[in-house]
Design an enzyme around this catalytic site. Sequence first.
Site, PDB file in Angstrom:
ATOM      1  N   GLU A 269     -23.076  63.745-102.124  1.00 27.17           N
ATOM      2  CA  GLU A 269     -24.302  64.069-101.405  1.00 27.17           C
ATOM      3  C   GLU A 269     -24.764  65.461-101.841  1.00 27.17           C
ATOM      4  OE1 GLU A 269     -23.984  64.523 -97.067  1.00 27.17           O
ATOM      5  OE2 GLU A 269     -25.745  63.241 -96.930  1.00 27.17           O
TER       6      GLU A 269
ATOM      7  N   LYS B 215     -22.623  71.776 -78.769  1.00 22.72           N
ATOM      8  CA  LYS B 215     -22.482  72.892 -79.712  1.00 22.72           C
ATOM      9  C   LYS B 215     -23.394  72.610 -80.904  1.00 22.72           C
ATOM     10  CE  LYS B 215     -20.354  73.743 -83.486  1.00 22.72           C
ATOM     11  NZ  LYS B 215     -21.298  74.620 -84.183  1.00 22.72           N
TER      12      LYS B 215
ATOM     13  N   CYS C 243     -29.631  62.900 -94.217  1.00 16.43           N
ATOM     14  CA  CYS C 243     -28.442  62.100 -94.530  1.00 16.43           C
ATOM     15  C   CYS C 243     -28.807  60.732 -95.090  1.00 16.43           C
ATOM     16  CB  CYS C 243     -27.580  61.952 -93.288  1.00 16.43           C
ATOM     17  SG  CYS C 243     -28.525  61.477 -91.842  1.00 16.43           S
TER      18      CYS C 243
ATOM     19  N   GLU D  40     -21.688  60.430 -87.289  1.00 14.82           N
ATOM     20  CA  GLU D  40     -22.833  60.121 -88.155  1.00 14.82           C
ATOM     21  C   GLU D  40     -22.741  61.122 -89.296  1.00 14.82           C
ATOM     22  OE1 GLU D  40     -25.651  60.210 -90.147  1.00 14.82           O
ATOM     23  OE2 GLU D  40     -26.936  61.017 -88.571  1.00 14.82           O
TER      24      GLU D  40
HETATM   25  P1  NDP Z   1     -20.932  70.720 -91.330  1.00 17.56           P
HETATM   26  O1  NDP Z   1     -20.488  69.340 -91.205  1.00 17.56           O
HETATM   27  O2  NDP Z   1     -19.919  71.786 -91.546  1.00 17.56           O
HETATM   28  O3  NDP Z   1     -21.806  71.147 -90.050  1.00 17.56           O
HETATM   29  C1  NDP Z   1     -22.272  70.268 -89.052  1.00 17.56           C
HETATM   30  C2  NDP Z   1     -21.785  70.694 -87.685  1.00 17.56           C
HETATM   31  O4  NDP Z   1     -20.364  70.529 -87.621  1.00 17.56           O
HETATM   32  C3  NDP Z   1     -22.041  72.159 -87.377  1.00 17.56           C
HETATM   33  O5  NDP Z   1     -22.370  72.304 -86.010  1.00 17.56           O
HETATM   34  C4  NDP Z   1     -20.706  72.765 -87.709  1.00 17.56           C
HETATM   35  O6  NDP Z   1     -20.502  74.006 -87.120  1.00 17.56           O
HETATM   36  C5  NDP Z   1     -19.746  71.718 -87.182  1.00 17.56           C
HETATM   37  N1  NDP Z   1     -18.381  71.778 -87.698  1.00 17.56           N
HETATM   38  C6  NDP Z   1     -17.966  72.193 -88.909  1.00 17.56           C
HETATM   39  N2  NDP Z   1     -16.625  72.085 -89.012  1.00 17.56           N
HETATM   40  C7  NDP Z   1     -16.179  71.580 -87.837  1.00 17.56           C
HETATM   41  C8  NDP Z   1     -14.885  71.266 -87.310  1.00 17.56           C
HETATM   42  N3  NDP Z   1     -13.783  71.416 -88.027  1.00 17.56           N
HETATM   43  N4  NDP Z   1     -14.815  70.789 -86.053  1.00 17.56           N
HETATM   44  C9  NDP Z   1     -15.914  70.615 -85.313  1.00 17.56           C
HETATM   45  N5  NDP Z   1     -17.161  70.912 -85.756  1.00 17.56           N
HETATM   46  C10 NDP Z   1     -17.296  71.381 -87.000  1.00 17.56           C
HETATM   47  O7  NDP Z   1     -22.031  70.760 -92.467  1.00 17.56           O
HETATM   48  P2  NDP Z   1     -22.490  71.973 -93.384  1.00 17.56           P
HETATM   49  O8  NDP Z   1     -23.518  72.741 -92.660  1.00 17.56           O
HETATM   50  O9  NDP Z   1     -21.329  72.740 -93.930  1.00 17.56           O
HETATM   51  O10 NDP Z   1     -23.135  71.137 -94.589  1.00 17.56           O
HETATM   52  C11 NDP Z   1     -22.306  70.653 -95.625  1.00 17.56           C
HETATM   53  C12 NDP Z   1     -22.762  69.329 -96.131  1.00 17.56           C
HETATM   54  O11 NDP Z   1     -22.654  68.368 -95.076  1.00 17.56           O
HETATM   55  C13 NDP Z   1     -24.224  69.263 -96.525  1.00 17.56           C
HETATM   56  O12 NDP Z   1     -24.416  69.742 -97.829  1.00 17.56           O
HETATM   57  C14 NDP Z   1     -24.490  67.800 -96.378  1.00 17.56           C
HETATM   58  O13 NDP Z   1     -24.057  67.146 -97.541  1.00 17.56           O
HETATM   59  C15 NDP Z   1     -23.620  67.376 -95.201  1.00 17.56           C
HETATM   60  N6  NDP Z   1     -24.384  67.295 -93.929  1.00 17.56           N
HETATM   61  C16 NDP Z   1     -24.700  66.066 -93.445  1.00 17.56           C
HETATM   62  C17 NDP Z   1     -25.457  65.961 -92.297  1.00 17.56           C
HETATM   63  C18 NDP Z   1     -25.854  64.632 -91.737  1.00 17.56           C
HETATM   64  O14 NDP Z   1     -26.895  64.525 -91.092  1.00 17.56           O
HETATM   65  N7  NDP Z   1     -25.054  63.601 -91.846  1.00 17.56           N
HETATM   66  C19 NDP Z   1     -25.953  67.140 -91.587  1.00 17.56           C
HETATM   67  C20 NDP Z   1     -25.518  68.399 -92.142  1.00 17.56           C
HETATM   68  C21 NDP Z   1     -24.770  68.441 -93.279  1.00 17.56           C
HETATM   69  P3  NDP Z   1     -20.573  75.321 -88.047  1.00 17.56           P
HETATM   70  O15 NDP Z   1     -21.791  75.227 -88.890  1.00 17.56           O
HETATM   71  O16 NDP Z   1     -20.640  76.357 -87.052  1.00 17.56           O
HETATM   72  O17 NDP Z   1     -19.300  75.354 -88.858  1.00 17.56           O
END
Ligand code: NDP
Length: 477
Positions: free
Chosen positions: A380, A171, A280, A246
Site C-alpha cells: 500500500e 483515541k 484504504c 479495517e
Molecule cells: P497507523 O496504523 O499507525 O495509525 C492508525 C491509528 O492507529 C492511529 O490512531 C495510531 O496512533 C494507532 N496505532 C498505531 N500503533 C498502534 C498500536 N500498537 N496499538 C494501538 N493503536 C495504534 O498508521 P500510520 O499513520 O502509521 O500509517 C501507516 C500506513 O498505514 C499508511 O501508509 C497506510 O498504508 C496505512 N493506513 C491505512 C489506513 C486505513 O484506512 N486502512 C489509515 C491510515 C493508515 P498513532 O498515530 O498515535 O501511533
Amino acid sequence: MLDKRKFYINGEWVDPITPRDLEVINPATEKPIAVISMGTAADIDRAVAAAKAAFRSYSRTSLDERIALLEKLLEVYTRRYDEMARTITLELGAPITMSTDQQAHVGIGHLEGFIEALKRIKLREELPNGDIVLREPIGVCGLITPWNWPINQIALKVVPALATGSTCVLKPSEFTPLNALLYAEIVHEAGFPEGTFNLVNGDGVSVGAALSKHRDIDMMSFTGSTRAGTAVSKDAADTVKRVTLELGGKSPNIVFEDADLEERITGSVLECFNNSGQSCDAPTRLLVQRSVYDKAVEIARRVGSEVSVGNPEEAGEHIGPLVSDIQYGRVQTMIEAGIAEGAELLVGGPGKPEGFETGYFVKPTIFAGVSNQMRIAREEVFGPVLAIMPFDTEEEAIEVANDTNYGLAAYVQSGDLDRAERVAARLRAGMVHINGAPHRYGSPFGGYKQSGNGREGGMFGLEDFLEIKTVHRPLSA
Ligand code: NDP
C-alpha cells in the site's frame, strides 16, 4: 495557536493527568496550528471507568431514546458542518472543496444510514424452535481511528456504539485530533449522557495499547495499518475481547476491452488520486486488457498530467499535500522503488511539484508496464501513485486481481454487466464497484484477508457492536 490540551471524559473537558504537549502541524505550511496533550494509560483508566459507569444506565435506554439522541446529533453536526470541513482542511490538507463535499459529508451520510438501520433493527426475535434471541449492547468500546478520512472513521465507530446502547472511549490519530475534538463538542451539545462518549489523545503504542489491553473494555474497533491492527489484536487477546479491524488495501481495477475507455480510465485515475491517494480502498492497481492497453495508457497519461496540486485553502478540484513528513517519506520511497524495479514512469516521479517546496506535496505519479510482483503492486503506497499492468484473459485478470495479501475493494469496468457481475463474484474483496458506482451509505464497508474483519456502516455496522443472547423458555405443550 489553538490550545486543545484537554480531554473529554465523563461529560467534561479535563486536563491530562501528566502534561505532555504535542504540536499539530498544518501539512500545507509545515507550521504548528494547535497544541494537544499526549495522554497516558492513567488517562485511559479514567475514561474507561467513566464509560463503564455510564454503561449501567445507558445500556438500558430504549431504541426511541437513542434514535432521538442521534437525530439531535445530526442536527448539531449539520449546524457545525462548515467548521468541520475547515478543520479537516487545516490539519489533513484536504482541499476545502473536497473537505466540504466529501470529508465532512460522510459524518452526515453514515449517521443517517445508522438511524435508518436502527429504526429497522429487531432487538428481540423468536426462533422457529420457540427460543428467543436478544441483541444487546456489547459494553465499553475502545475506538482507534486514523487520519486519512478522520470523520468517516469516527462516525463509523462512535455512532454504532452509541446507537446500540454501548459506551466508548475514542483515541483519534494525533496527526488529525482537531476534528475529533470538534466531534466531542458536537456529541456533548447533542446531549448524550455523561460518560457515554469519552476522548483521550495520545499515540498508538501507549494510549492505543492501553485501550486494547484494558480488562474493562469489551470490544476494540480499529482502523489503520495492518501492522497496528495486528498489534491491537495481540494486545486484546489476553482479555478475549471482540476486535474488528479495517486495514489497508491494494485494490485491483479490471478494465475490459468493452468498457467505455475514455470515461472509465479518466474516472479510475481521478479516483486513485482522490484525497491525495490516502484512501484504504483506492483503486491503485489498474489491470487493462491488452487489446486496449496502449489506448488506456495514453488516456491515463493525459488525465494524470492534468491533475493539479494546490493550496488546500483554495476551492477547486486540485489535490493537496500528504498528511505528514513521515507519509511524504514513505511515498517517495515507493516511487523510487517503482523506478528501481523497472516500471515505466508515465507521469510525475520523485520530489515535490514545482512551486511547492514547503508542505508535504508530492507529484501525482503513474507507472505503466508494472508487474504484479513489484513493490508498487504489492504494498500500500497511500499516496497519489497508480500502477498500470496488462492482462489477456478474464481468467488471468481474476487471478492477478486476487494475487494480493489484501482484499478490501475491487473495481470492474465493462460494457457487459453480466460479465462484470460474474467477475465480481470471483474477486476476494469485501466491496466490488462496477463502472464507477460509488459506495453508498448504509452498505457494509470492510475487507477480506489482511484488509481486516468486521463490517462498518448501516445494519451490518450495528451488528458488530451487539452481543447475542439466547433465552430458552419453557414451551407450552
Ligand atoms: P497507523 O496504523 O499507525 O495509525 C492508525 C491509528 O492507529 C492511529 O490512531 C495510531 O496512533 C494507532 N496505532 C498505531 N500503533 C498502534 C498500536 N500498537 N496499538 C494501538 N493503536 C495504534 O498508521 P500510520 O499513520 O502509521 O500509517 C501507516 C500506513 O498505514 C499508511 O501508509 C497506510 O498504508 C496505512 N493506513 C491505512 C489506513 C486505513 O484506512 N486502512 C489509515 C491510515 C493508515 P498513532 O498515530 O498515535 O501511533
